[in-house]
Scaffold this motif. Structure first.
Motif, short mmCIF file in Angstrom:
data_model
loop_
_atom_site.label_atom_id
_atom_site.label_comp_id
_atom_site.label_asym_id
_atom_site.label_seq_id
_atom_site.Cartn_x
_atom_site.Cartn_y
_atom_site.Cartn_z
N GLU A 39 -52.22 -27.90 -6.64
CA GLU A 39 -53.16 -26.79 -6.78
C GLU A 39 -53.03 -25.81 -5.61
O GLU A 39 -53.19 -24.60 -5.78
N THR A 76 -49.29 -18.86 -6.09
CA THR A 76 -48.59 -18.08 -7.12
C THR A 76 -49.18 -16.68 -7.26
O THR A 76 -48.55 -15.81 -7.85
N ILE A 79 -50.30 -23.71 -6.58
CA ILE A 79 -50.71 -22.79 -7.64
C ILE A 79 -51.46 -21.59 -7.03
O ILE A 79 -51.26 -20.45 -7.43
N ALA A 80 -52.28 -21.88 -6.02
CA ALA A 80 -53.01 -20.78 -5.36
C ALA A 80 -52.03 -19.74 -4.83
O ALA A 80 -52.29 -18.54 -4.87
#
Lengths: 293, 250
Positions: free
Chosen positions: B104, B110, B107-108
């Motif tokens: 995660e 991205t 993902i942040a």
């Protein structure tokens, strides 16, 4: 009716009411997570949404479906205006100052609604069927049961969305550490606006549901004070906790009504909140940060 | 396109009165590793914050000077826009999102992604440089060791595929062996991907070893600059930076 049956019936109705509490609480917690702003105007935003629905569906005779869409759009616009005009300039100011601003906004909304629609009860078109639901011998009022179902579906859906979506990651990142979130390319101010939009949506739906179960008055927003107890019980930073806490508070209110004079109904949620604050300040489900240095 | 970062005559003031930088200038050429040396409070971190646009978040302001990359004025951009322009800062103290999983956290990052590549490609590259993160991908980042957290912080930068990484004290609080491992990977990223680096380090020995050019700042101004070979040979540097280091190690 046997006492046990009565107890179960009260319990179910109470828990059902708690579903809506959870929906309102979710809006409060989302805004709190993104910007450490406690939005005391949530109840009034919710009440205003119900009046939007009334105006669209009844006054302009658009019917319940279009009325709901108009109410949602109106609620989102109001939320974005509040955030942009009153809250964003307050970013970084003391917590209590921002809280007072939201209090003020709540009063303004109540005043405006009173001026436009007057103090009397209004009847909004029934969007929920009245036909009761029987669980064996147990009688559950139709509107309450359906409002509960809608609220829970939306709460669970929203929580799952924020748990598994990229937007949810961005929200949690902004909530945990704004500067680092910026350093990942996340526009934190947009995240804050996004949570106000989500709060407008949960507020609008809960407002219309509440106005359906009860009636529509400028005091509809007062229910948000009970939600305060839900938020404290669940923990400010726990999305999942609001659902359980909502059920507990709703149940507690109903059960108090069964055993004690009705005045106590107003008090018990706060008593519970007070006890929680003394014993477990993070709430039942609030987490302390895990950190390793 | 040349992505030269140029900081010229920068003055920074906090809260309207506290002057943190008086006249700071530096240049980071494309593909280079440049280090910024200086004592505590000299203004190293403030310089990086100014470049990344973090100052307004902390009640700070650039009152004079300019920051440009490839000729584009960075002072006009918001922090998230600067990242998307290709300058990624790995903050001092790592700042992983401790309650989110390793994946995660990636993902942040991205949101800063510029290259048109899939999330999987980006993450595979991170896991290729830092295999340990692949094993830990489902774990909460708060439970990683300090070294692993630093790897995750640099891994997030890789997701963004930046032109330049600003590294603020990557060795802070880490064991010497881990520091060496991380710097070897930093050097590899620089070499293989052509990412330029601006490195702020207390550990002058390691900074001078991996960087090719350095600036020494004191009280918010650049007082000395040169190739790291030249700086390593400088008597003042030896006395104030390398000497202190040797003393501390003893």
């Amino acid at each position: 009716m046997s006492p046990l049956q009565q107890f179960i019936e009260y319990s179910i109705v109470g828990i059902a009411a708690g579903g809506i509490y959870a929906l309102i609480a979710l809006g409060i917690i989302l805004i709190f997570k993104s910007s450490r702003t406690f939005n005391f105007a949530m109840g009034e935003m919710m009440m205003l949404s119900a009046y939007f629905f009334y105006a669209a569906a009844v006054t302009f005779a658009l019917g319940p479906f279009l009325g709901m869409i108009v109410a949602l759009i109106g609620s989102i616009i109001v939320a974005l205006v509040i955030e942009r005009v009153a809250i964003r300039p307050m970013l970084g100011r003391p917590f209590i100052a921002v809280v007072m601003v939201t209090f003020g906004i709540g009063s303004i909304i109540r005043g405006i609604v009173g001026m436009i629609w007057g103090p009397n009860d209004l009847q909004i078109p029934a969007i929920l069927s009245r036909s009761p639901i029987m669980l064996g011998e147990i009688f559950v009022p139709g509107k309450t049961a359906r409002a509960f179902a809608i609220a829970v579906v939306i709460v669970v859906g929203l929580i799952a969305y924020l748990r598994y979506s990229r937007a949810g990651v961005a929200l949690r990142a902004a909530a945990a550490d704004a500067v680092t979130a910026y350093s990942m390319g996340i526009d934190v101010r947009r995240i804050i606006s996004f949570t106000w939009i989500l709060a407008a949506i949960t507020g609008c739906i809960s407002g219309v549901l509440m106005a359906n179960v009860n009636t529509l008055t400028p005091h509809l927003g007062l229910v948000a004070l009970n939600v305060l107890a839900v938020v404290i019980l669940g923990g400010m930073n726990s999305l999942g906790g609001v659902l359980i806490a909502g059920f507990i508070i709703g149940w507690l209110e109903a059960i108090t009504g069964l055993f004690l004079p009705t005045e106590f109904r107003e008090i018990t949620p706060y008593l519970l909140a007070l006890i929680v604050l003394l014993v477990r300040p993070t709430g039942l489900f609030g987490t302390k940060e895990i950190e390793r240095i | 396109m040349a992505a030269v970062l140029e900081v010229k005559d920068l003055e920074v003031v906090y809260q309207g009165v506290i002057q943190a930088l008086t006249s700071l200038s530096l240049t980071v050429p494309e593909g280079a590793i440049v280090t910024l040396l200086g004592a505590n409070g000299a203004g190293k971190t403030t310089t990086l914050k100014a470049i990344s646009g973090f100052l307004p978040l902390e009640d700070g302001r650039v009152t004079r000077g300019s920051i440009t990359i490839g000729g584009q004025d960075l002072l006009k951009l918001a922090p998230h826009q600067i990242v998307r322009r290709g300058i990624f800062q790995v903050r001092e103290g790592r700042h992983v999102f401790s309650e989110m999983t390793v994946e995660e956290n990636l993902i942040a990052a991205t949101f800063a992604q510029r290259a048109a590549r899939s999330r999987k490609e980006a993450f595979d590259e991170v896991y290729n440089y830092f295999p340990i993160l692949s094993q830990r991908r489902g774990q909460a980042a708060g439970y990683l060791s300090g070294g692993e957290q630093q790897m995750l912080a640099i891994g997030r930068a890789l997701v963004a595929d930046p032109e330049m990484i600003l590294l603020d004290e990557p060795s802070l609080g880490l064991a010497p062996l881990i520091v060496k491992e991380i710097f070897e990977i930093i050097a590899r990223i620089n070499r293989e991907k052509g990412v330029s680096m601006l490195l702020v380090e207390q550990n002058a020995v390691i900074a001078l070893k991996y960087a090719s050019y350095g600036y020494v700042i004191e009280s918010g101004r650049t007082v000395l600059e040169g190739t790291t070979e030249k700086l390593s040979a400088d008597q003042d540097i030896q006395k104030f930076y390398l000497g202190v280091e040797a003393h501390e190690a003893a």
